[in-house]
Design a protein around this motif. Structure first.
Motif, short mmCIF file in Angstrom:
data_model
loop_
_atom_site.label_atom_id
_atom_site.label_comp_id
_atom_site.label_asym_id
_atom_site.label_seq_id
_atom_site.Cartn_x
_atom_site.Cartn_y
_atom_site.Cartn_z
N GLU A 106 0.81 -1.21 0.00
CA GLU A 106 0.00 0.00 0.00
C GLU A 106 0.85 1.27 0.00
N ASN A 107 2.10 1.15 -0.43
CA ASN A 107 2.93 2.34 -0.65
C ASN A 107 2.58 2.95 -2.00
N VAL A 108 2.69 4.27 -2.08
CA VAL A 108 2.41 4.99 -3.31
C VAL A 108 3.68 5.71 -3.74
N TYR A 109 4.11 5.47 -4.97
CA TYR A 109 5.30 6.10 -5.53
C TYR A 109 4.86 7.05 -6.66
N TRP A 110 5.60 8.13 -6.83
CA TRP A 110 5.19 9.11 -7.83
C TRP A 110 6.30 9.45 -8.80
N CYS A 111 5.86 9.90 -9.98
CA CYS A 111 6.77 10.26 -11.07
C CYS A 111 6.26 11.56 -11.69
N CYS A 112 7.17 12.50 -11.93
CA CYS A 112 6.82 13.78 -12.54
C CYS A 112 7.02 13.68 -14.05
N VAL A 113 5.95 13.76 -14.80
CA VAL A 113 6.00 13.53 -16.25
C VAL A 113 6.84 14.59 -16.95
N GLN A 114 6.64 15.87 -16.61
CA GLN A 114 7.36 16.93 -17.32
C GLN A 114 8.87 16.82 -17.13
N GLU A 115 9.31 16.45 -15.93
CA GLU A 115 10.75 16.30 -15.73
C GLU A 115 11.30 15.16 -16.57
N GLU A 116 10.57 14.05 -16.64
CA GLU A 116 11.02 12.91 -17.44
C GLU A 116 11.08 13.28 -18.93
N LEU A 117 10.17 14.12 -19.36
CA LEU A 117 10.20 14.60 -20.75
C LEU A 117 11.49 15.36 -21.03
N ARG A 118 11.86 16.27 -20.11
CA ARG A 118 13.08 17.04 -20.32
C ARG A 118 14.33 16.16 -20.28
N LYS A 119 14.28 15.10 -19.52
CA LYS A 119 15.43 14.19 -19.43
C LYS A 119 15.54 13.29 -20.65
N GLY A 120 14.54 13.31 -21.52
CA GLY A 120 14.57 12.49 -22.72
C GLY A 120 14.16 11.06 -22.48
N SER A 121 13.44 10.79 -21.39
CA SER A 121 13.06 9.42 -21.05
C SER A 121 12.11 8.80 -22.06
N PHE A 122 11.41 9.64 -22.83
CA PHE A 122 10.40 9.11 -23.75
C PHE A 122 10.77 9.33 -25.21
N ASN A 123 12.05 9.55 -25.47
CA ASN A 123 12.47 9.78 -26.86
C ASN A 123 12.20 8.54 -27.72
N GLY A 124 11.95 8.78 -28.98
CA GLY A 124 11.67 7.69 -29.90
C GLY A 124 10.26 7.78 -30.44
N ASP A 125 9.87 6.78 -31.22
CA ASP A 125 8.55 6.78 -31.83
C ASP A 125 7.79 5.49 -31.53
N SER A 126 8.15 4.82 -30.44
CA SER A 126 7.45 3.58 -30.08
C SER A 126 6.01 3.89 -29.70
N ALA A 127 5.17 2.90 -29.80
CA ALA A 127 3.75 3.08 -29.51
C ALA A 127 3.49 3.25 -28.02
N THR A 128 4.41 2.73 -27.19
CA THR A 128 4.26 2.85 -25.74
C THR A 128 5.55 3.40 -25.14
N ILE A 129 5.44 3.89 -23.90
CA ILE A 129 6.59 4.43 -23.18
C ILE A 129 6.70 3.74 -21.83
N THR A 130 7.83 3.95 -21.16
CA THR A 130 8.07 3.38 -19.84
C THR A 130 8.32 4.49 -18.84
N LEU A 131 7.67 4.39 -17.69
CA LEU A 131 7.86 5.36 -16.60
C LEU A 131 8.76 4.75 -15.53
N GLY A 132 9.60 5.61 -14.95
CA GLY A 132 10.47 5.16 -13.87
C GLY A 132 10.04 5.74 -12.53
N PHE A 133 9.95 4.88 -11.52
CA PHE A 133 9.56 5.30 -10.17
C PHE A 133 10.70 4.98 -9.21
N TYR A 134 11.09 5.98 -8.41
CA TYR A 134 12.18 5.78 -7.47
C TYR A 134 11.64 5.53 -6.06
#
Length: 337
Positions: A106-134
């Motif tokens: 029942e732990n909740v982890y969060w990810c900031c989408v805009q920061e991941e965008l700036r880091k280039g985490s979603f570069n490419g043209d794949s149909a799906t993306i992967t999110l990273g949670f720390y």
């Protein structure tokens, strides 16, 4: 007889939303949406602890898992997010966070989408993306405080980005300004121009230190109050212009941390978020790539702060208009952040 069946996906979804609602601060306002097929499950208003509803709002997508296993970098990757959903997130006028609920703990982890965008985490043209949670980004008390800082950083990102550009373009004025202030007598009063340059650097520092270094700089009005104290202590005419005593006190307090902000900004633009900045601020990126900065030189403090190069810096005001290239040949050997 056959009856409708409540599938596990619906059970997990309801349980996840319940866990998120219970994990958020009780004063925050959670607005659940009736239609959640477009990438947003909740809108949450961040209410202050004393009940002020300030209009701060984040958009949330809630995901869940029963197998949350972190790697040796304390990161868990969640794949299968549609790129069309990411495109939708990019178009929203508020910062977007994704919450991952571990249904077992029942732990909740969060990810900031805009920061991941700036880091280039979603570069490419794949149909799906992967999110990273720390592992450290949870909804614990400390995690909530960090989430609020991330939210404010995204809300104010255009101002932060502008401060980064200003500090990187005007960094070579910082050293000469330090010298000019250090060499003046304490009871002398700064000219309006010198004070403006000092405050411009300080205001950049306040914004960058708060959201890049997570520091809490002293607010500018406090320095004006200190200026009044100094004038009273010295029985001098009260003026808005700072004494050089105050200028030196300010430099002693912030110049080292400000230089760290400049170095951090440089690394973001030229390295960690280079693709973002090459598209968003192409001229800044191109200038930094074509003429690398040399402020990483180890003797910066000796040269400017401790004034150990006095014979070489007799006219520091000239340095405001010069580009320093003497270290460029071995820039790669010098330490960076």
């Amino acid at each position: 007889m056959e009856y409708p069946r409540r599938i596990n996906t619906h059970i997990y979804e309801s349980k996840s939303l319940d866990i998120v609602s219970r994990s958020l601060p009780p004063e925050w306002i959670v607005r659940e949406l009736t239609e959640r097929d477009y990438g947003i499950d909740l809108y949450v208003e961040l209410v202050t602890k004393d009940g002020l509803v300030t209009g701060d709002m984040i958009a949330l997508q809630v995901k869940s898992t029963t197998t949350c296993r972190f790697n040796n970098k304390n990161k868990f990757s969640l794949s299968g997010i549609k790129r069309s959903t990411l495109n939708y997130w990019q178009g929203l006028p508020v910062p977007v966070f994704v919450f991952l609920v571990d249904l077992n703990s029942e732990n909740v982890y969060w990810c900031c989408v805009q920061e991941e965008l700036r880091k280039g985490s979603f570069n490419g043209d794949s149909a799906t993306i992967t999110l990273g949670f720390y592992k450290h980004n949870t909804l614990s008390n400390d995690g909530i405080d960090i989430l609020k800082i991330y939210y404010l950083r995204e809300k104010r990102w255009p101002m932060i980005e502008s401060a980064m550009e200003k500090c990187l373009i005007s960094y070579n004025t910082l050293g000469p300004l330090v010298l000019m202030c250090k060499r003046r007598k304490n009871n002398e009063v700064c000219s309006t121009t010198i004070q403006y340059l000092l405050l411009e650097h300080y205001e950049n520092y306040v914004l960058l230190a708060r959201y890049l270094l997570f520091k809490s700089p002293r607010a500018l009005p406090e320095w004006y109050e200190r200026n009044i104290e100094i004038h009273k202590e010295n029985s001098t005419e009260l003026t808005l212009n700072f004494t050089y005593q105050l200028a030196k006190e300010m430099l002693d307090e912030f110049v080292g941390k400000y230089r760290r902000c400049i170095l951090h900004s440089y690394e973001l633009v030229t390295n960690h978020q280079s693709q973002y900045f090459s598209q968003k601020r192409p001229y800044l990126y191109a200038h930094l790539c074509n003429a690398p900065h040399t402020f990483v030189a180890e003797d910066w403090y000796a040269r400017y702060y401790f004034d150990e190069y006095e014979n070489e810096t007799l006219n520091p005001e000239k340095a405001f208009f010069e580009d320093f290239t003497e270290f460029d040949s071995f820039l790669g050997d010098l330490g960076r952040t």
